[in-house]
Write a protein that holds these residues in place. Sequence first.
Motif, PDB file in Angstrom:
ATOM      1  N   THR A  28      11.667  45.885   0.421  1.00  0.00           N
ATOM      2  CA  THR A  28      11.239  46.113   1.802  1.00  0.00           C
ATOM      3  C   THR A  28      12.111  45.285   2.735  1.00  0.00           C
ATOM      4  O   THR A  28      12.274  44.083   2.532  1.00  0.00           O
ATOM      5  CB  THR A  28       9.761  45.715   1.993  1.00  0.00           C
ATOM      6  N   THR A  29      12.664  45.927   3.740  1.00  0.00           N
ATOM      7  CA  THR A  29      13.445  45.211   4.759  1.00  0.00           C
ATOM      8  C   THR A  29      12.788  45.430   6.109  1.00  0.00           C
ATOM      9  O   THR A  29      12.585  46.571   6.534  1.00  0.00           O
ATOM     10  CB  THR A  29      14.901  45.713   4.807  1.00  0.00           C
ATOM     11  N   PHE A  30      12.447  44.341   6.782  1.00  0.00           N
ATOM     12  CA  PHE A  30      11.871  44.405   8.120  1.00  0.00           C
ATOM     13  C   PHE A  30      12.947  44.020   9.137  1.00  0.00           C
ATOM     14  O   PHE A  30      13.555  42.959   9.031  1.00  0.00           O
ATOM     15  CB  PHE A  30      10.671  43.467   8.255  1.00  0.00           C
ATOM     16  N   LYS A  31      13.176  44.873  10.111  1.00  0.00           N
ATOM     17  CA  LYS A  31      14.182  44.635  11.145  1.00  0.00           C
ATOM     18  C   LYS A  31      13.613  43.767  12.269  1.00  0.00           C
ATOM     19  O   LYS A  31      12.437  43.878  12.616  1.00  0.00           O
ATOM     20  CB  LYS A  31      14.665  45.964  11.734  1.00  0.00           C
ATOM     21  N   SER A  32      14.463  42.928  12.829  1.00  0.00           N
ATOM     22  CA  SER A  32      14.128  42.152  14.037  1.00  0.00           C
ATOM     23  C   SER A  32      12.794  41.426  13.881  1.00  0.00           C
ATOM     24  O   SER A  32      11.933  41.497  14.748  1.00  0.00           O
ATOM     25  CB  SER A  32      14.084  43.076  15.257  1.00  0.00           C
ATOM     26  N   PHE A  33      12.643  40.710  12.790  1.00  0.00           N
ATOM     27  CA  PHE A  33      11.367  40.067  12.488  1.00  0.00           C
ATOM     28  C   PHE A  33      11.247  38.756  13.256  1.00  0.00           C
ATOM     29  O   PHE A  33      12.232  38.031  13.433  1.00  0.00           O
ATOM     30  CB  PHE A  33      11.277  39.803  10.981  1.00  0.00           C
ATOM     31  N   PRO A  34      10.034  38.425  13.726  1.00  0.00           N
ATOM     32  CA  PRO A  34       9.862  37.188  14.502  1.00  0.00           C
ATOM     33  C   PRO A  34       9.994  35.941  13.633  1.00  0.00           C
ATOM     34  O   PRO A  34       9.409  35.854  12.555  1.00  0.00           O
ATOM     35  CB  PRO A  34       8.448  37.321  15.076  1.00  0.00           C
ATOM     36  N   SER A  46      21.213  39.072   8.714  1.00  0.00           N
ATOM     37  CA  SER A  46      21.693  39.046  10.093  1.00  0.00           C
ATOM     38  C   SER A  46      20.727  39.779  11.017  1.00  0.00           C
ATOM     39  O   SER A  46      19.952  40.637  10.579  1.00  0.00           O
ATOM     40  CB  SER A  46      23.076  39.703  10.178  1.00  0.00           C
ATOM     41  N   ASN A  47      20.768  39.424  12.290  1.00  0.00           N
ATOM     42  CA  ASN A  47      19.919  40.044  13.316  1.00  0.00           C
ATOM     43  C   ASN A  47      18.427  39.918  13.000  1.00  0.00           C
ATOM     44  O   ASN A  47      17.621  40.789  13.333  1.00  0.00           O
ATOM     45  CB  ASN A  47      20.282  41.526  13.497  1.00  0.00           C
ATOM     46  N   ASN A  48      18.072  38.808  12.326  1.00  0.00           N
ATOM     47  CA  ASN A  48      16.663  38.505  12.029  1.00  0.00           C
ATOM     48  C   ASN A  48      15.982  39.565  11.174  1.00  0.00           C
ATOM     49  O   ASN A  48      14.771  39.746  11.251  1.00  0.00           O
ATOM     50  CB  ASN A  48      15.863  38.289  13.324  1.00  0.00           C
ATOM     51  N   SER A  49      16.752  40.274  10.358  1.00  0.00           N
ATOM     52  CA  SER A  49      16.140  41.158   9.375  1.00  0.00           C
ATOM     53  C   SER A  49      15.660  40.325   8.194  1.00  0.00           C
ATOM     54  O   SER A  49      16.238  39.288   7.870  1.00  0.00           O
ATOM     55  CB  SER A  49      17.138  42.217   8.895  1.00  0.00           C
ATOM     56  N   LEU A  50      14.601  40.797   7.549  1.00  0.00           N
ATOM     57  CA  LEU A  50      13.981  40.059   6.452  1.00  0.00           C
ATOM     58  C   LEU A  50      13.869  40.979   5.241  1.00  0.00           C
ATOM     59  O   LEU A  50      13.245  42.037   5.317  1.00  0.00           O
ATOM     60  CB  LEU A  50      12.593  39.569   6.880  1.00  0.00           C
ATOM     61  N   GLU A  51      14.475  40.572   4.132  1.00  0.00           N
ATOM     62  CA  GLU A  51      14.447  41.368   2.904  1.00  0.00           C
ATOM     63  C   GLU A  51      13.445  40.771   1.928  1.00  0.00           C
ATOM     64  O   GLU A  51      13.452  39.567   1.660  1.00  0.00           O
ATOM     65  CB  GLU A  51      15.837  41.396   2.272  1.00  0.00           C
ATOM     66  N   PHE A  56      11.840  48.941   7.994  1.00  0.00           N
ATOM     67  CA  PHE A  56      10.823  49.188   9.018  1.00  0.00           C
ATOM     68  C   PHE A  56      10.897  48.090  10.074  1.00  0.00           C
ATOM     69  O   PHE A  56      11.223  46.946   9.771  1.00  0.00           O
ATOM     70  CB  PHE A  56       9.431  49.217   8.381  1.00  0.00           C
ATOM     71  N   ALA A  57      10.580  48.436  11.316  1.00  0.00           N
ATOM     72  CA  ALA A  57      10.614  47.470  12.421  1.00  0.00           C
ATOM     73  C   ALA A  57       9.245  47.371  13.082  1.00  0.00           C
ATOM     74  O   ALA A  57       8.682  48.399  13.475  1.00  0.00           O
ATOM     75  CB  ALA A  57      11.647  47.880  13.464  1.00  0.00           C
ATOM     76  N   PRO A  58       8.675  46.166  13.225  1.00  0.00           N
ATOM     77  CA  PRO A  58       7.424  46.029  13.972  1.00  0.00           C
ATOM     78  C   PRO A  58       7.640  46.259  15.462  1.00  0.00           C
ATOM     79  O   PRO A  58       8.758  46.115  15.977  1.00  0.00           O
ATOM     80  CB  PRO A  58       6.991  44.581  13.700  1.00  0.00           C
ATOM     81  N   THR A  59       6.577  46.619  16.145  1.00  0.00           N
ATOM     82  CA  THR A  59       6.631  46.858  17.593  1.00  0.00           C
ATOM     83  C   THR A  59       6.772  45.541  18.360  1.00  0.00           C
ATOM     84  O   THR A  59       6.345  44.483  17.892  1.00  0.00           O
ATOM     85  CB  THR A  59       5.340  47.580  18.037  1.00  0.00           C
ATOM     86  N   GLU A  60       7.348  45.617  19.540  1.00  0.00           N
ATOM     87  CA  GLU A  60       7.420  44.444  20.427  1.00  0.00           C
ATOM     88  C   GLU A  60       6.007  43.955  20.752  1.00  0.00           C
ATOM     89  O   GLU A  60       5.057  44.727  20.764  1.00  0.00           O
ATOM     90  CB  GLU A  60       8.175  44.795  21.711  1.00  0.00           C
ATOM     91  N   ASP A  61       5.914  42.667  21.042  1.00  0.00           N
ATOM     92  CA  ASP A  61       4.616  41.995  21.127  1.00  0.00           C
ATOM     93  C   ASP A  61       3.977  42.136  22.512  1.00  0.00           C
ATOM     94  O   ASP A  61       4.477  41.576  23.491  1.00  0.00           O
ATOM     95  CB  ASP A  61       4.804  40.504  20.819  1.00  0.00           C
ATOM     96  N   PRO A  62       2.851  42.860  22.628  1.00  0.00           N
ATOM     97  CA  PRO A  62       2.186  42.994  23.930  1.00  0.00           C
ATOM     98  C   PRO A  62       1.574  41.683  24.414  1.00  0.00           C
ATOM     99  O   PRO A  62       1.402  41.484  25.619  1.00  0.00           O
ATOM    100  CB  PRO A  62       1.109  44.051  23.673  1.00  0.00           C
TER     101      PRO A  62
END
Length: 508
Positions: free
Chosen positions: A110-116, A139-144, A300-306
Amino acid sequence: MTMDSTSAKIGQLIYQIRQEKGLTQSEFAKRLGTSQSAVNRIEKGGQNLSMEMLGRISDVLNKQIVSLGTGAINLKIEGGHELHGSIKLKRSKNAAVALLCASLLNQGTTTFKSFPRIEEVYRIIEVLESIGVRVKWQSNNSLEIKPPKELDLQNIDKSAARKTRSVLMLLGSLMHDYSNFKIPYAGGCKLGERTVTPHLFALEQFGLDIDAKTGFYQVFVEKKPANRVVLYESGNTVTNNVLMAAARTPETTIIQGASADYMVQDLCAFLIALGVKIEGVGSPILRVTGLAKIKKNITFAPTEDPIEAMFFISAAITTNSSITIENAPIHWIGLELLKLKKMGLDYHIVNIHESDNNITELGNILIEKHNGSLKAPTDKLHPNLWPGLNPDNIPYFVPICGVTHGRTLIHDWMFENRAIYYTEMTKIGMNVELVDPHRIYITGPTRFTHGDVVCPPALRPASLLLIGMLAARGTSILRNIYTINRGYEDIAERLNSLGANITVIHEL
């Protein structure tokens, strides 16, 4: 581990963070007050680092390199500055921690893009690594994330687990492969009695028997289809837990009373991408047909934080500033914006586009200066599940109402202690009257005053003090901001990019 290998690892970490910040060695050396050659030696592990130097490096990079002494991080805030410019939102904390727990459902990568990169995420990562999961930042705060064939559940990091309530969601993900395991008691913000009963009542229908022992939950599993689950109490975390339980139950599960909030819809989108069939996303009734086994390489990328959007909205209004908040999930803060409009705020939404995961609409929100013209809301403000005011956004109305004309009643009914923490704002000049553990009156307008305050043990109330201190003329000290770092990434640096004057101080 030898001293040389330790220095090399610290040097590599410093190099990576410097690169992420976009600093050249020369720029970094100038800010550090040393030579470029010294920086080069540090990054190659060829120079011994004193605790003082590590503290200076942490301050320049706005990242704690190692735990120094008590590890306490404080902020010195020179208030009274008008904010300006644009800020781009990070991805959602609450979605991120649910996705991390859900990654255990997948035997693939699982790779998460732009993870906080926040403390709450770090704690869950520490838990995953402790049980054998390979977690690697790219790179770019992706998390594997790569799970082993079998998890080492006996070795779970109890200390990390007890610092976050999100660990509860391991129940729904671990139950499919293990008949007997235990997880530490969940921690997180101290907001009173946050019962786990809804989780127990829901998961027992899938065959879980959970026995609360001293310091941990002992879990026994005789897995069975639940068929229909009526949630004892609607909530985001319990809905996510049941979704994970249903995701690898091949029979169809109907979930009644589900939350439809952003972190739930993010998890639904992730599970659907894994091959789980989910009908009714966005409604209180979900129909889930799971898979016995999931093994899929997925990104997969999580949504921006409301909630982060609301933080910056509150900071702009409280300091009477005009800023642009980029990539705001307008779908999830629509009611908040309407309330503010009725209070007299002018704002504009432009550049509407879809999020990376195609779940929600994003837009750039331009907050206009109000110049003291805002009026207190006519009716009380209170949270509810979406599409009501988000429970985590209600706190940010506290400093906002502090700069309005009139008296506001805020009824924060979901948590026993959070309204009590709002009274901390009296330490920086606000007129806050505690009615009972759930209700406060705020009378404005406020003339914020500088102060020296220790953060309360709750994320949102702690961040309100930071907002108030930005508006207060003079220099304030906000102590022990770990609670804020649980939910916000590089918050001092990002506020400084908008014109704030904040110095990060590491206690040695």
